[in-house]
Design a protein around this motif. Sequence first.
Motif, short mmCIF file in Angstrom:
data_model
loop_
_atom_site.label_atom_id
_atom_site.label_comp_id
_atom_site.label_asym_id
_atom_site.label_seq_id
_atom_site.Cartn_x
_atom_site.Cartn_y
_atom_site.Cartn_z
N TYR C 107 14.34 -133.88 89.71
CA TYR C 107 13.59 -133.18 88.51
C TYR C 107 13.98 -133.56 87.19
CZ TYR C 107 12.34 -128.71 85.77
OH TYR C 107 11.96 -127.88 84.87
N SER C 108 15.32 -133.79 87.26
CA SER C 108 15.90 -134.06 85.93
C SER C 108 15.42 -135.55 85.21
CB SER C 108 17.35 -134.00 85.94
OG SER C 108 17.88 -132.90 86.08
N VAL C 109 15.17 -136.48 86.37
CA VAL C 109 14.63 -137.93 85.83
C VAL C 109 13.67 -137.71 85.17
CG1 VAL C 109 13.56 -139.89 86.99
CG2 VAL C 109 15.62 -138.81 88.21
N ALA C 110 12.70 -136.74 85.38
CA ALA C 110 11.50 -136.59 84.54
C ALA C 110 11.66 -135.82 83.53
CB ALA C 110 10.13 -136.02 85.07
N TYR C 111 12.53 -134.69 83.56
CA TYR C 111 12.55 -133.55 82.69
C TYR C 111 13.33 -134.04 81.43
CZ TYR C 111 13.28 -129.02 80.41
OH TYR C 111 13.52 -127.95 79.81
N GLY C 355 12.19 -124.28 82.88
CA GLY C 355 12.46 -125.41 82.12
C GLY C 355 10.96 -126.02 81.81
N SER C 356 10.10 -125.95 82.85
CA SER C 356 8.76 -126.42 82.24
C SER C 356 8.11 -125.62 81.19
CB SER C 356 7.88 -126.40 83.79
OG SER C 356 6.57 -126.92 83.43
N VAL C 357 8.14 -124.38 81.61
CA VAL C 357 7.69 -123.51 80.30
C VAL C 357 8.10 -123.69 79.05
CG1 VAL C 357 7.56 -121.03 79.54
CG2 VAL C 357 7.26 -121.66 82.04
N ILE C 358 9.67 -123.84 78.97
CA ILE C 358 10.11 -124.15 77.61
C ILE C 358 9.89 -125.40 77.16
CG2 ILE C 358 12.60 -124.52 76.79
CD1 ILE C 358 13.47 -122.32 78.64
N ALA C 359 9.67 -126.47 78.02
CA ALA C 359 9.22 -127.75 77.64
C ALA C 359 7.76 -127.40 77.05
CB ALA C 359 9.27 -128.64 78.60
N MET C 493 8.97 -133.78 88.59
CA MET C 493 9.34 -132.56 88.55
C MET C 493 8.52 -131.70 89.72
SD MET C 493 9.28 -132.26 84.60
CE MET C 493 9.54 -130.51 84.41
N ARG C 494 7.26 -131.90 89.89
CA ARG C 494 6.50 -131.06 90.87
C ARG C 494 7.07 -131.13 92.32
NH1 ARG C 494 2.23 -133.04 88.22
NH2 ARG C 494 1.56 -134.45 89.94
#
Lengths: 99, 181, 668, 494, 503
Positions: C107-111, C355-359, C493-494
């Motif tokens: 997930y972090s790789v992308a985030y 995290g997705s929301v915050i992004a 992430m998905r």
Amino acid sequence: MDIAWYLVLSAFIFCIGGAGVLTRRSPLVILICLELMLNAGNLALVAFARMTGTGDGQVFALVVMIVAACEVVVGLGLIVAMYRSHLPMDVDDMSELHG
Amino acid sequence: MESVVFFVAAFMAIGGALGVVLQRNPFYSVLSLVVHLLALAALFLLLSAEFIAAAQVIVYAGAVMVLYVFVVAYVGGLEDPLMEPNPVLRIAAPLFAVALGVELSVAILGSGLKGIDSRGPHVGAGFGSPAQIGQLFLTRFLIAFEVVSLLLLIAAVGAVVLARKSAAHPQADERVPGGTV
Amino acid sequence: MTATTFGWLVLAFPLAGSIVIALGFRRLPGRTAGWIGSAAIGLAFASSIGALIDLQSHPADARTLTSSLWDYVSTAGVSAKLGILVDPLAVFMCLVVSGVSFLIHVYSVAYMDSDQGYRRYFSYLNFFVFSMLLLVLAGNFVILIVGWAFVGFASYALISFWYRRRTATHAGIKAFVINVIGDVGLVIAAILIQRGTGALDFPGVFARAGDTWGQNEWGIVAICLLILVGAFAKSAQIPFHTWLADAMEGPTPVSALIHAATMVTAGVYLIARMHPLFELAPTAADISAAIGAFTLIFAASVALVVTDLKRIIAYSTISQIGYMIMAVSIAAYGAGMFHLMTHAFFKALMFMAAGSVIAAMAGVQDIDRMSGLRRAMPFTSAAFLIAALALGAFPGFSGYFSKDEILAFAAERGGGYWILWAAGTVGALATALYAFRMIFRVFFGEPNEEARELQEGRLPHGEHVNPATGEPEDTDVGYPGPEHHIAEREAAMRGPMTILAVLAIVGGFVQIPGVTHVIEHFLDPTFADSRFIDVETSTGHEALALVAGAVSSLAGIALAWALYVRNPGTTLRLVARFPHLHGFLVHKWYFDEAYDALVVRPMLALGRGASTTFERVVIGGMASGTALAVRAGNSAVRVAQSGLLRNYALLVMTGATALGLYFLIVAR
Amino acid sequence: MLSILIFLPLLGGIISAAWPRGGDDGGWRAGYVSLLFATVTLGISIGLIADFDSKAGLQHVTDFSWISQLGIHYKIGVDGLNLFLIALTALLWTGATAWSLFRQWPRPRNYYLMLALGETAALGAFCAQDLALFVLFFDLMLVPFYFLIGIWGGERRVQATTKFVIYTLVGSFLMLAGAVATGVLAAGNGQHVTFELSELAGRHLSTGTQDWIFLFFAAAFLVKMPAFPLHGWLPDAYRAAPTPVLTVLSGVLSKVGAYGFLRIALPLYPDAAVHFQDLLLVIALVSILYGSVMAFSQDSATMVVAYSSIAQLGFITLGIFSLRAEGAQGAVLQMVNHGLVVAPLFFIIALLSARAGGTDDLRRMGGLAARAPVLAALFLIVSLATLAIPGSANFMGEFLILTGVLKAKIVYALVAGTGVALAAVYMIRLYQRSMHNPLAAGAESRELTTADGLVIVPVVAVILALALYPQFVLHRSEKAVGTVVQQPQGAYIR
Amino acid sequence: MNALHAPHIDYAGLSPLIALTGGICVVLLFGLARGPGTKMLVTSAALLTLTAAATLSAWQLGENKSLVEGALRADDLALSLDFVFYAAAAVALVLSLRYPGVSGASIGDYAALLLTSVTGMVVLAGANNLITLFVGLELLSIPLYVMCAVDLHRRTSLEAGLKYLVIGSVGSATLLYGLAFVYGATGSTDFGQIASSMGRNGIGGDPLLLTGIALAATGLAFKASVAPFHQWTPDVYEGAPTPVTAFMAVATKAAAFAIILRFFDVAVRPAKDDWDVALAALAVASIVIGNVGAIGQDSLKRLLAYSSVAQAGYMLAGVVVGTALGLKSVVFYLFAYLLMNVAAFAVVVARERETGLGDDIEAVAGIGVSRPVLAWPLTIGMLALAGFPGTVGFVGKFFLIEGAVQGDFAWLGVVIVIGSMVSLAYYLRVVAAVWMEPGAEAVRAVPVLAGGSADAGTFAGRVSRIPIEVTAVAVIAAAGAIAFGIVPSPLLDLAADAARAIF
């Protein structure tokens, strides 16, 4: 007279000499007072020589006499030198060195 | 007789000593000292020390005093006030003189030595004679004798060094303020 | 390969990953570092599976394997090897930790892609996983403490990851210090244990503990309480919970991994690991259970009122760990570990979604500013919903089974433990309430500006400001760059989110009351020596728990719906009605303020006072006092040295008189 | 062999001092010679470790009667107590010399001479196996440091160095009296006076004598470390000392004090050690707490580390006066560790000051990590080691110390535990205030140069190596430490 | 009348004295010569005399005999300390060579005075009866009175001479009175007989005797600058020409301690239990007053004077215990003291001539940079005086403390140590000035502006040159202070021999 009399007398002279050194301000008089102290010692020496019957004391006294003379010579020389340098004849004024 | 002589001499000795200390004029001090020395010479005689007594009169009262008088005359009659300006000394000097005197007297009188309360042992006629003194000086006290002679020599040298009119420092003259010399 | 070899491999891969990334930080291009890190963890996960397989091939009573490399310390009776212990509990933890970690890495790789500190991030993250695995595999107290402290450090490093934010650094220090306090407790406990049993390795200690201490003897109780200090500090239980909410300053995947799924549950693992000691000291175990219960209520109550999205989840974590602590403390080890696992799944998922929301919100975390994101972020909202359902223990989801098993066990213990049961049930209601408070407020309602832009295909970007203080941000070193990454646009992430969503749903099926007992059976060899190994929850208690759980969960959801959807604004009225209660909750029961007033300020004042006053007056005074005395003597000597000849003569005579006087006195 | 080790640096220093003033090279060549000799010394010390037989007692002994009239022997030797301290000394001095070499000094020849003399004295103090010889080297150490701080120091250097020397010499002179008294009073009827340690340990002093002599020695050692409340010299001296001097001052000299307790005080005055155990433990404890509290309220980075030294040395004292093998072993390990961490700390602080516009004020640092990942990483490792994070050798040291104290006097250990936590506070605060937070005005983040890296990295490497294998030290020191604590333990039982 | 038996005179034993006496005469005669070479000629003759005397003393070492019916001892105690006198005198001569302050006397007189003083010291060191003691002391002192005042045009020099003379005479008179009492109480002037008579007649505790000892101790302590009889020391040291001060500081102290050792350890030894505490009290007073008084002194000579008071206190500790070890330690310390002080004084002389700042501490400020060859000796001298290890001062102090402890005066050892701590304050101040302060070079440049006269030119030219002989003295003494600090055994052996002469 017992020897003790002589000794006490010498002790008095010694103390008078000492008091003189402490109270007089002329270096000359101080030298004289030192003579008094030495003479007191001489009196004691001679008295003890008499007491013990040995001559050592008398010899000692004689030596002291000469030593006293030497001190006087040097002391007077110093006083003359001071006088020549116009220094005051008062030991209380000779206090540049202190602290 | 002996006692009388002793007391007279002792009185003179102490009087002379006090005179030395209390006279304001140095010249009188010197004269008092002569009195004192003569009195001591008398005491020396009482203690069978003839040679010492003689030396006292000749060397001291004679030679040394002459020196004193000469210097006093040279330097001038400087009188110092009797009133002691130094408050510490005014009290301490007599105090310690008395204290020391008492202490020495206690030591002398408290001593358990037998001889001290006697007039001393019987001694021969030669005691205190020049011969005896000379013998001692040449035997046991040879070193002292020689050293004293060296001392006289060097004292003379010293006096010369000190009293010589020094040519090395011309500024001595510059510093003369009023020229009383 | 044996299980222990796999164990070593489990440790080796993340460590190697961390070092490789750290040393190559200048040369690794693009996302390479991320993939290296993910691969390392993936390999560790594979090794864990290897260890699992090998372990299962041993007979049930021989599943505790040890292995050591060298004598770490061996002197004066203190002996600890650099060794690991592989048993079902350890392997279970390895699986959970490495598995979840792997997903979060991916997930972090992308985030984290556009973060300036990309490589640093993965190096830290790998190091964290290594530490965590070291912790769970440790074969003795020393190594345990080493892992324990290392995760603390890694946590600190990742909380302060954006280190030019003062809030982040401050939170880092707080977390670190509280963790160190825990370390100290653990260290002293270990020393006391060594003093008592003469051993530091787990098998040795456990074997001799029973001979050393009697049941509930003060010595062992003290030891267990000290262990609890360590456990509570790490697991953010009262009174050491304050750091966890602040720890949300770190990047969101870090929150997911460290501050939700893995590290914070270390305390649970620790109590489970130390169960032979806790069973010797029931008093300590009861205290622990009580605190767990209290914490779960407390944290849930706070989660109800805070508005920072991540902090809500953080308090939720505290609360859930309270459940776990309670579970292992009442000897429901299987249930505790089970909840640990399911929690790791759904909480990690929840953080990922958050995290997705915050992004999407460009860093904004305040739920007051979020609204109606449902349509703009369909995948994210679905994932969040699943996580919320699991968290809220919606019947059928993983959280439902694990939580209820704990309550059932509490009921089974009976007596005073019913209080725990009640607390757990009330907590469950609150949990459902705050979980759906997030759902309703973030995803439902009118779409806000960001949601609308997102729906139009643009990604909004605000100013770079610190969400906590509003200070302008220094993007030079590590704040996420201009491109924010949301799940809808990043396969990396998905993927992990999908896996976790599935696990959050089905993860509970491994241990359905009366149906499956996978975890319990697997862990049995570890807890074989427990006095409670044979305690089976009765069907009645299980049913009661299931029903009560379901009711409270549904009630909570319903209440949330009522409060936030049907009658929005009710909460505001409640706040107006009970301002003190609200303040009390918003200020997290004033714990921070109390610590500040009782510990931090006095310490600082002490330090300041010491450096300004004490140091100068006393320490300096010692020196200057001496100097003063010497100087006084000096001036006395100098005054005496008046330069007046007659004074000198006087002193000579005085001296002579004094000396003579002395001799007269000693004269006979 | 050992004599070569001890006097080699001095030889190098003398050669540097005599090096012709060829050109205006800022003394670079002179320093280079000094560095060469320091490095060879380091090599020899490593050789000593390699050659060390952990089962044997004193090794590489040189013993001849030096001043026979006084019973003073020139006796030096290596055992588990000093083996690593010797290596530490050689390492840090090499580092300090190298560090100096990369910088300009006024009057460089004298500087290198003094630095080298300091190494010789420190090595001598560690190697000495004769009480008088120990005292001699112990005091001799002050001379070079007096000059190093006084001539090449910073602000208020003269006052600082005077304070430093007077403080330490107060202790040293008391120790001198104590040492002489030990030699003389221990010689019973018909025995010759000797100061040889092994010989003295076999002789028994009366309890009262032991007490006052012990207190004298304790004063000397506590000042040197320094311990509360005898640390009055420390702030000024640390503030004024130039960085390379500071590293050895804090890294090595402070250890001599602690080492003295182990080498001298415990074996020679066992009864007194037991008698004053509580006093020393309290001093140690107060040092820990006071040092820690002070450390976290300082604004100057140097001062943070300075006060942290007080705390760390407090731990060492605590370990020694547990009077148990565990504690003493921990103390030995911790001595090495502290030396290893404090030196790079001071180097790094110097680098940071250079980057923060020449000040070590934490309020004017901040955010320095950004462009300097290597520096930050080194600093982080060293900081963590300093705060004794589990997994570091420092932790093992503290662990053993606490074990020892806990077994001897449980209360002290519990209080000392808070010291461990406080260490975390001040060290992480130090790291964070300087490396993290927004970039301070006037500060500039810059990576460290290769030259500076060459000085710091080897030390950090040693820290890491010891972290992985602390037993390396413990194994070798075990026998000697056991002998040291044997006597007081015997007295304990009585 | 008894026949006069000539005493046996051991010319070999007396040979150093004879050499010295001869030297005095020769020097006096040479001094009469006029011409530019007189100075060198006389100085060479005097140095030759000293060398001869030293050689003869060395030849007599180990003989341990009495001379002239016991009036003088030529034992190792006396002979070994004779070397200190010779060395100090030689140093004084060398330092005086181009010292402007002593030109008031002709060089012949000056050298003769110096040699006479040395003769007096030799006599004093060997004195074995009261009369020899007294004349030796006077022979030592009277030339010194003159030498102090020899810089006739400087007021302070005369003042120093007068003070020394008057206070010295008070001390002599007190000593004489004390000696008289001792003689009276024991009936003898010979040290050996005094001791045996004290033991035999049970008069060891007689008040007369003890008062005598007290007064004698006063006189002797006076010469050794022991407090509270020390007050002349700072004034005289400061006022006297520096080479004379150096000589006085070292040689007088050594001579005084020589006779103190012999008087207390031989003559009145049976009364040790009475005098040891009194002497210990004096030692403490000296240590305290000396060290405390030296702090903050700007005049280096004054500083060294107070320091010498303190050092006298240290050495007195070696006398107090009255053991062989104590005696050894004192003898050793005197050697050490010679080296340390000479190093310091030589630098003071050099800087007096270089800067025109006199002996003010400013004169040595910054010489670490400008004059390292002077800075090192001064530094070593100061550190040695403070008792830093690696120097002879450390060994000396070590030895003294060892003696004190062994003689059941451990507390005195502690006092020594505490005194040393205080002493750091002023010794280090000097060292700090040398190395850590900016120099006084600006002051040196002044003389050139005097109208460009030839005189000013030569003065300036002379000023800028380092006085080579002075530097040499400083360096040699400093090197000795280090060398004997590392290899003290030769000196220790000498000290041990000295102790064997008495115990």
